[in-house]
Design a protein around this motif. Structure first.
Motif, short mmCIF file in Angstrom:
data_model
loop_
_atom_site.label_atom_id
_atom_site.label_comp_id
_atom_site.label_asym_id
_atom_site.label_seq_id
_atom_site.Cartn_x
_atom_site.Cartn_y
_atom_site.Cartn_z
N ALA A 184 8.93 -14.24 3.35
CA ALA A 184 9.03 -13.56 4.64
C ALA A 184 8.76 -12.06 4.48
O ALA A 184 8.17 -11.43 5.36
N VAL A 185 9.18 -11.50 3.36
CA VAL A 185 8.92 -10.08 3.10
C VAL A 185 7.43 -9.85 2.90
O VAL A 185 6.85 -8.93 3.48
N GLU A 186 6.84 -10.73 2.10
CA GLU A 186 5.39 -10.63 1.86
C GLU A 186 4.64 -10.67 3.20
O GLU A 186 3.76 -9.86 3.48
N ALA A 187 5.04 -11.61 4.06
CA ALA A 187 4.37 -11.78 5.35
C ALA A 187 4.60 -10.59 6.28
O ALA A 187 3.76 -10.30 7.14
N ALA A 188 5.72 -9.90 6.11
CA ALA A 188 6.06 -8.78 7.01
C ALA A 188 5.44 -7.46 6.57
O ALA A 188 5.51 -6.46 7.28
N MET A 189 4.82 -7.47 5.39
CA MET A 189 4.27 -6.21 4.86
C MET A 189 3.04 -5.75 5.66
O MET A 189 2.22 -6.56 6.06
N HIS A 190 2.98 -4.45 5.91
CA HIS A 190 1.78 -3.87 6.50
C HIS A 190 1.70 -2.43 6.03
O HIS A 190 2.59 -1.98 5.29
N ASP A 191 0.68 -1.71 6.43
CA ASP A 191 0.46 -0.40 5.80
C ASP A 191 1.43 0.69 6.27
O ASP A 191 1.38 1.80 5.76
N ARG A 192 2.28 0.37 7.23
CA ARG A 192 3.26 1.39 7.65
C ARG A 192 4.68 1.07 7.19
O ARG A 192 5.65 1.63 7.70
N VAL A 193 4.79 0.17 6.24
CA VAL A 193 6.12 -0.11 5.67
C VAL A 193 6.42 0.95 4.60
O VAL A 193 5.68 1.10 3.63
N ALA A 194 7.51 1.70 4.82
CA ALA A 194 7.90 2.74 3.87
C ALA A 194 8.71 2.15 2.72
O ALA A 194 8.58 2.57 1.57
N ALA A 195 9.58 1.19 3.05
CA ALA A 195 10.52 0.72 2.04
C ALA A 195 11.14 -0.61 2.44
O ALA A 195 11.16 -0.99 3.61
N VAL A 196 11.66 -1.28 1.41
CA VAL A 196 12.54 -2.44 1.61
C VAL A 196 13.91 -1.99 1.12
O VAL A 196 14.03 -1.47 0.01
#
Ligand SMILES: *Cc1c(COP(=O)(O)O)cnc(C)c1O
Length: 407
Positions: A184-196
């Motif tokens: 789910a994290v992989e799928a939610a990634m995009h270029d404006r994700v700063a951090a998990v």
């Protein structure tokens, strides 16, 4: 109701607190007046073993003599300078904390929630100034069941309605994902994700241990997408799980680590974030701070609290005694129990839905001289000071077994 003045002992203190304090907690009715190591005494002199350790802030045990000595001596020298001036404890504190943990730099704060806020600010600023995300568009991925503190920004991304209700409007820029689900994290990634932002084990949610490899996958995914991995070790860190940090079980190096609670061994609020140069370099004079953050009293106590943790081998003891404790508890046969799980001296006794809730078990354990705090309605959390010995564990198991099999 009796007048407060007519009440005596514990009843009086409970009444005063109920009458004059805000009702933002529902504590067990035990009024503690004294503590030492894993033990506390109430106003009437009854002794209890402390199985919460102030949510893991007293990993070093209550009133550790070395911490009291340093606290006293430092209090007589200087307690607060503010960061407008320098003091002779902050530098050594930062040096010792970096050499203990392997990070380049430390930013000291006071409470856990403040350190989480600091990590959020660091991640956002890094994402704009280093990664190049357009202004105000950074997103931070967080998880269902998270607990990161009680400020308005933090409760805004909680999945617990109880923590949020009535406190909006909330800070945007956070997205909830299922805990333990790396896909789910992989799928939610995009270029404006700063951090998990993640707890390696979710403490307040009920000592929820994610599938093995989850943190390692988060490390890979964040690295692949040029996002930061921010680990909240406020409760799981500093020995609780049998490693200095819970993320070490997966052999990773996060970008930001958040610590608090046991950093000062229960003496004084001291928290911090740890990071390497690239991330910590985003802070410049004037853009973040705290009057008490990095004060000499807190820094001196935290320096000693770290030394005590290392010199008394508490991390290894947590691993060894935790495994022993878990095995003994798992051998208790009770049809109230759904699962007993744990890592180090952090154990959850999860009850069946038909057991009638964890609270009544905690109250029965209190009668037996053991102080536990339920987390959510069905989990009894076992998290004693890391100083606890085998004899004390045997003593506790006997009582837990009695309550689980007779209630
Ligand atoms: C306790 C805790 C916090 C908040 O710390 P405070 O000192 O209560 O503000 C944040 N994150 C985790 C995982 C915690 O257990």
């Amino acid at each position: 109701m009796k007048q407060t003045a007519e009440l005596t002992g514990s009843a009086r203190f409970i009444e005063l607190e109920e009458r004059y304090g805000a009702h933002n907690y529902h504590p067990l009715d035990v009024v503690i007046a004294k503590a030492e190591g894993a033990w506390v005494w109430d106003v009437e002199g009854k002794r209890y073993m402390d199985f919460l350790a102030a949510y893991s802030a007293v990993n070093q045990g209550h009133c550790h003599p070395r911490l009291i000595k340093v606290m006293r001596e430092q209090a007589e020298r200087v307690t607060l300078t503010s960061r407008a001036f320098r003091n002779d404890q902050l530098g050594p504190f930062c040096e010792e904390l970096t050499s203990l943990t392997g990070f380049h730099r430390v930013l000291p704060m006071n409470t856990g929630a403040e350190a989480v806020e600091t990590a959020i600010k660091a991640a956002r600023k890094w994402s704009y100034t280093v990664k190049g995300i357009p202004a105000d568009e950074a997103e931070i991925l967080v998880f269902d069941g998270n607990f990161h503190g009680r400020t308005t920004t933090i409760v805004g991304f909680s999945s617990e309605e109880e923590y949020r209700y009535g406190f909006g409007p909330f800070t945007p820029g956070f997205r909830l994902l299922p805990f333990g689900d790396a896909d789910a994290v992989e799928a939610a990634m995009h270029d404006r994700v700063a951090a998990v932002l993640v707890e390696p084990i979710q403490g307040e949610a009920g000592i929820v241990i994610p599938p093995q490899g989850f943190l390692r996958r988060l490390r890979e995914i964040t690295a692949d997408h040029n996002a930061l991995l921010v680990v909240d070790e406020i409760q799981s860190g500093l020995g609780r799980t049998g490693k200095l940090f819970a993320y070490e079980h997966e052999g990773i190096h996060p970008d930001i680590v958040i610590i608090g609670k046991a950093l000062s061994g229960g003496m004084y609020p001291v928290s911090a974030i740890l990071a390497d140069d690239e991330v910590m370099g985003v802070f410049n004079p004037g853009d973040h701070g705290s009057t008490y953050g990095g004060n000499p009293l807190g820094a001196a106590v935290a320096r000693e609290a770290m030394k005590v943790l290392v010199e008394e081998d508490m991390v290894q003891k947590s691993a060894d005694n935790g495994a022993y404790f878990l095995e003994k508890l798992q051998a208790v046969a009770s049809n109230h129990v759904k699962e007993i799980r744990g890592l180090g001296l952090w154990i959850a006794i999860e009850l069946n839905d038909q057991a009638g809730g964890a609270r009544r078990f905690c109250e029965a354990l209190q009668e037996e001289g053991l102080l536990c705090k339920e987390t959510h309605s069905t989990v009894i959390r076992v998290a004693p000071p890391l100083t606890i010995g085998r004899e004390e564990i045997d003593w506790a198991v006997e009582r837990i077994a009695k309550v689980l099999t007779t209630l």
